[in-house]
Design a protein around this motif. Structure first.
Motif, PDB file in Angstrom:
ATOM      1  N   ILE A 135       0.747  -1.271  -0.178  1.00 23.05           N
ATOM      2  CA  ILE A 135      -0.213   0.075  -0.028  1.00 23.05           C
ATOM      3  C   ILE A 135       0.904   1.376  -0.170  1.00 23.05           C
ATOM      4  O   ILE A 135       0.754   2.200  -0.838  1.00 23.05           O
ATOM      5  CB  ILE A 135      -0.967   0.078   1.368  1.00 23.05           C
ATOM      6  CG1 ILE A 135      -2.142  -0.971   0.848  1.00 23.05           C
ATOM      7  CG2 ILE A 135      -1.659   1.212   1.413  1.00 23.05           C
ATOM      8  CD1 ILE A 135      -2.898  -1.160   2.068  1.00 23.05           C
ATOM      9  N   TRP A 148       2.351   1.803  -3.309  1.00 23.07           N
ATOM     10  CA  TRP A 148       1.316   2.225  -4.336  1.00 23.07           C
ATOM     11  C   TRP A 148       0.827   3.785  -3.876  1.00 23.07           C
ATOM     12  O   TRP A 148       0.468   4.474  -4.763  1.00 23.07           O
ATOM     13  CB  TRP A 148       0.003   1.439  -4.186  1.00 23.07           C
ATOM     14  CG  TRP A 148      -0.631   1.131  -5.263  1.00 23.07           C
ATOM     15  CD1 TRP A 148      -1.527   1.527  -6.386  1.00 23.07           C
ATOM     16  CD2 TRP A 148      -0.269  -0.081  -6.036  1.00 23.07           C
ATOM     17  NE1 TRP A 148      -1.742   0.867  -7.258  1.00 23.07           N
ATOM     18  CE2 TRP A 148      -0.929  -0.082  -7.169  1.00 23.07           C
ATOM     19  CE3 TRP A 148       0.710  -1.182  -5.922  1.00 23.07           C
ATOM     20  CZ2 TRP A 148      -0.713  -1.217  -8.249  1.00 23.07           C
ATOM     21  CZ3 TRP A 148       0.806  -2.244  -6.709  1.00 23.07           C
ATOM     22  CH2 TRP A 148       0.126  -2.120  -8.062  1.00 23.07           C
ATOM     23  N   ASN A 149       1.189   4.308  -2.589  1.00 26.44           N
ATOM     24  CA  ASN A 149       0.947   5.870  -2.238  1.00 26.44           C
ATOM     25  C   ASN A 149       2.181   6.489  -2.751  1.00 26.44           C
ATOM     26  O   ASN A 149       1.862   7.721  -2.788  1.00 26.44           O
ATOM     27  CB  ASN A 149       0.883   5.628  -0.792  1.00 26.44           C
ATOM     28  CG  ASN A 149      -0.590   5.398  -0.403  1.00 26.44           C
ATOM     29  OD1 ASN A 149      -1.349   5.386  -1.136  1.00 26.44           O
ATOM     30  ND2 ASN A 149      -0.567   4.911   0.995  1.00 26.44           N
ATOM     31  N   GLU A 150       3.425   6.165  -2.797  1.00 25.46           N
ATOM     32  CA  GLU A 150       4.653   6.715  -2.656  1.00 25.46           C
ATOM     33  C   GLU A 150       4.556   7.885  -3.710  1.00 25.46           C
ATOM     34  O   GLU A 150       4.708   7.095  -4.942  1.00 25.46           O
ATOM     35  CB  GLU A 150       5.777   5.958  -2.365  1.00 25.46           C
ATOM     36  CG  GLU A 150       6.691   6.654  -1.210  1.00 25.46           C
ATOM     37  CD  GLU A 150       7.375   7.460  -1.977  1.00 25.46           C
ATOM     38  OE1 GLU A 150       7.942   8.444  -1.120  1.00 25.46           O
ATOM     39  OE2 GLU A 150       7.616   7.701  -3.100  1.00 25.46           O
ATOM     40  N   LEU A 151       4.853   9.047  -3.818  1.00 23.53           N
ATOM     41  CA  LEU A 151       4.956   9.808  -4.792  1.00 23.53           C
ATOM     42  C   LEU A 151       6.405  10.578  -4.703  1.00 23.53           C
ATOM     43  O   LEU A 151       7.098  11.034  -5.457  1.00 23.53           O
ATOM     44  CB  LEU A 151       3.919  10.917  -4.879  1.00 23.53           C
ATOM     45  CG  LEU A 151       4.075  11.816  -6.094  1.00 23.53           C
ATOM     46  CD1 LEU A 151       4.153  10.975  -7.374  1.00 23.53           C
ATOM     47  CD2 LEU A 151       2.775  12.881  -5.947  1.00 23.53           C
ATOM     48  N   THR A 167       2.024   6.276  -9.666  1.00 24.91           N
ATOM     49  CA  THR A 167       1.403   7.393  -8.923  1.00 24.91           C
ATOM     50  C   THR A 167       2.373   8.496  -9.800  1.00 24.91           C
ATOM     51  O   THR A 167       1.569   9.715 -10.064  1.00 24.91           O
ATOM     52  CB  THR A 167       2.295   7.510  -7.541  1.00 24.91           C
ATOM     53  OG1 THR A 167       3.575   7.302  -7.359  1.00 24.91           O
ATOM     54  CG2 THR A 167       1.471   6.971  -6.460  1.00 24.91           C
TER      55      THR A 167
END
Lengths: 286, 274
Positions: free
Chosen positions: B202, B205-208, B224
């Motif tokens: 998760i 999938w979040n990391e920008l 992302t």
């Protein structure tokens, strides 16, 4: 355990800690005394970077905004999560379905969430303004992310309402409370909310600490929400520390200044750690 | 009796309202992603006249979205393997008593509160010097670093709840230190390991932040970064942006639908000590 094994097993973690935490820490302190754009020769400037950062009102703003995020986590996000957990704990019909629905946003990337909310707040084609007009409050419609007064709260709202993980952590702890205790309280005539306040809330303190820790850590490195929704604007009112550091390096090429920002972020993290640690101690004292 | 029922109805309505508030945006997103851009611009909330998968076709042919999804998954996998291995070894060692145990334990705890973003310059320089800029390995390594303190906390916390007699009996039966770890402790730590894996997937999938910093070309861009580029590059074409977003969130939602209980249960194993 033999010493040989101990060293072998601990080696990877210590290696990571030294290479990726301790060395970089010294490195950023070192760089913070130089003027450097990442390419040319570094120029020693002493504490000049510290002075410029501390007098930079954008830095003060970013620092303040990060604190606001943390306060929102502690004062809105966590209480809301706890309240939902307590309500679901009453095993209202369909509580399992609600739990699944509340948790759903947590498996979606924050970048996508922030992007989605960017459109919700959109001035001309946003969902929010359309809803406001629908209920006859069209005069309140505005560009939520582009106006000074509303931009910061608007970036925090999605974080504040997506409490799925927080709720689930509370529910896990609530499930460990023994039935005897519940029955005893019921026999004493405790009503629903009295049970919540006097039995459940004190008993989920460890989960409160866990949630505070997770959310504070999240707010400290919070970058995605403001970066995607506003890029820190308007006039830097939504910049967080993580975004400040990023912009100083990537956009302004001021590595020294960026590193001073990093050092203050680390210091803030350490202060918060001491605070949360105190909270944990308080928990054990009970 | 009647009074209790009344309050239950209020609670139910409140819970429904919360769910609506959280989920309406997603319904709107999915509907919008199926509509042509012109229609969306002229009348974003009318009842859709034309609905179709055209946007998806366009997005999938214009940009290698599947490659981005694959990249994201690979990066998560690299971080997962490193973190689970390191945390299991550390957790196991920390079950034993030794001289610097307290200090070491404190260090891991401090790591939780140090935002890794602060180290962007050192990490950037390190990864570039190693020649790993714009590679999946480089980003995976940094994700492993970012998630390591948390994963040590979870796995260690979980191991501490295991009954110590098991290790004791293993030793009496003549198992070596390695055997005790592999045959006894590791299988019992599975729920903790699952928690860590889900968290890392998760988070990846979040990391920008680091994805933006350390990747550049299609061969290592994560989903992302691709989504973010839509904000600037395709400003006028919202329906493409919506379709891209649905593509990016679809894999996690599908996994979630099939593994709901595992994920909800797994996310919290080790996070709460009973």
């Amino acid at each position: 355990m033999k010493k040989r094994y101990l060293i072998l097993y601990l080696f990877p973690a210590i290696f990571f800690a030294v290479v990726f935490f301790i060395v970089p820490l010294f490195y950023i302190v070192y760089i913070s005394f130089f003027e450097w754009n990442g390419l040319n020769a570094m120029k020693m400037v002493g504490i000049q970077n510290y002075i410029s950062v501390l007098t930079d009102k954008n830095f003060i703003l970013a620092f303040k905004n990060t604190i606001v995020w943390i306060l929102a986590a502690v004062c809105i996000h966590i209480p809301l999560g706890l309240m939902l957990a307590l309500l679901l704990n009453r095993k209202i019909c369909g509580w399992k379905v609600f739990r699944v629905l509340y948790f759903l946003p947590n498996v979606i990337s924050i970048t996508a969430l922030a992007f989605l909310w960017y459109f919700i707040y959109h001035k001309d084609m946003g969902l929010l303004n359309w809803l406001l007009e629908g209920i006859g409050m069209g005069r309140f419609a505005k560009g939520w992310l582009t106006e000074l007064g509303t931009a910061l709260p608007a970036t925090i709202v999605p974080f504040a309402i997506y409490v799925g993980l927080t709720t689930v952590i509370f529910m896990t702890q609530l499930a460990t409370i023994s039935d005897d205790l519940k029955e005893a309280a019921l026999l004493d005539g405790a009503k629903g909310w009295q049970m919540d306040l006097h039995i459940y809330v004190p008993l989920v303190k460890p989960a409160i600490v866990t949630n505070v820790m997770l959310n504070v850590a999240f707010c400290l490195k919070n970058f995605e929400y403001p970066f995607v929704m506003t890029s820190g604007g308007p006039v830097n009112t939504t910049t967080t520390l993580a975004l400040y550091i990023y912009k100083k390096m990537m956009n302004a090429n001021q590595y020294g200044i960026s590193m001073v920002g990093s050092i203050f972020t680390v210091l803030l993290g350490l202060c918060l750690m001491v605070l949360v640690n105190g909270l944990q101690r308080g928990k054990k004292g009970d | 009796m009647k009074k209790i029922k009344c309050s239950k109805i209020f609670i139910f309505i409140f819970l429904v309202l919360m769910a609506v508030m959280m989920l309406v945006p997603f319904v709107w997103l999915i509907i919008s992603s199926l509509r042509p851009n012109m229609e969306l611009l002229s009348n974003p909330f009318s009842i859709p006249e034309t609905i179709g998968l055209d946007n998806y076709r366009e997005v999938l042919t214009r940009q290698p979205m599947l490659k981005y999804l694959f990249n994201t998954f690979t990066v998560a996998l690299i971080a997962m393997v490193i973190d689970v291995a390191v945390s299991v070894m550390t957790g196991y060692a920390m079950l034993h008593r030794f001289r610097f145990r307290k200090k070491l334990s404190m260090m891991f705890y401090v790591g939780l509160f140090i935002p890794a973003n602060a180290f962007m310059v050192p990490y950037y320089i390190m990864i570039t010097r190693m020649g790993w800029y714009d590679t999946l390995g480089g980003l995976g390594l940094i994700y492993a670093v970012v998630n390591l303190p948390f994963s040590i906390m979870i796995i260690r916390g979980y191991m501490e709840t295991l009954p110590m007699q098991i290790m004791e009996s293993g030793r009496i039966d003549g198992a070596s230190t390695n055997q005790i770890l592999m045959k006894l402790v590791l299988p019992m730590t599975r729920p903790g390991i699952v928690t860590v894996c889900i968290f890392i997937v998760i988070n990846s999938w979040n990391e920008l932040f680091f994805a933006n910093l350390l990747t550049q070309s299609d061969k290592s861009k994560t989903i992302t970064v691709a989504i973010k580029s839509y904000l600037s590059a395709f400003e006028a074409n919202y329906s493409f942006a919506f379709a891209a977003m649905v593509i990016s969130i679809l894999p996690t939602i599908i996994v979630y639908v099939f593994l709901t209980n595992k994920i909800i249960g797994g996310m919290t194993a080790g996070a709460v000590k009973g």
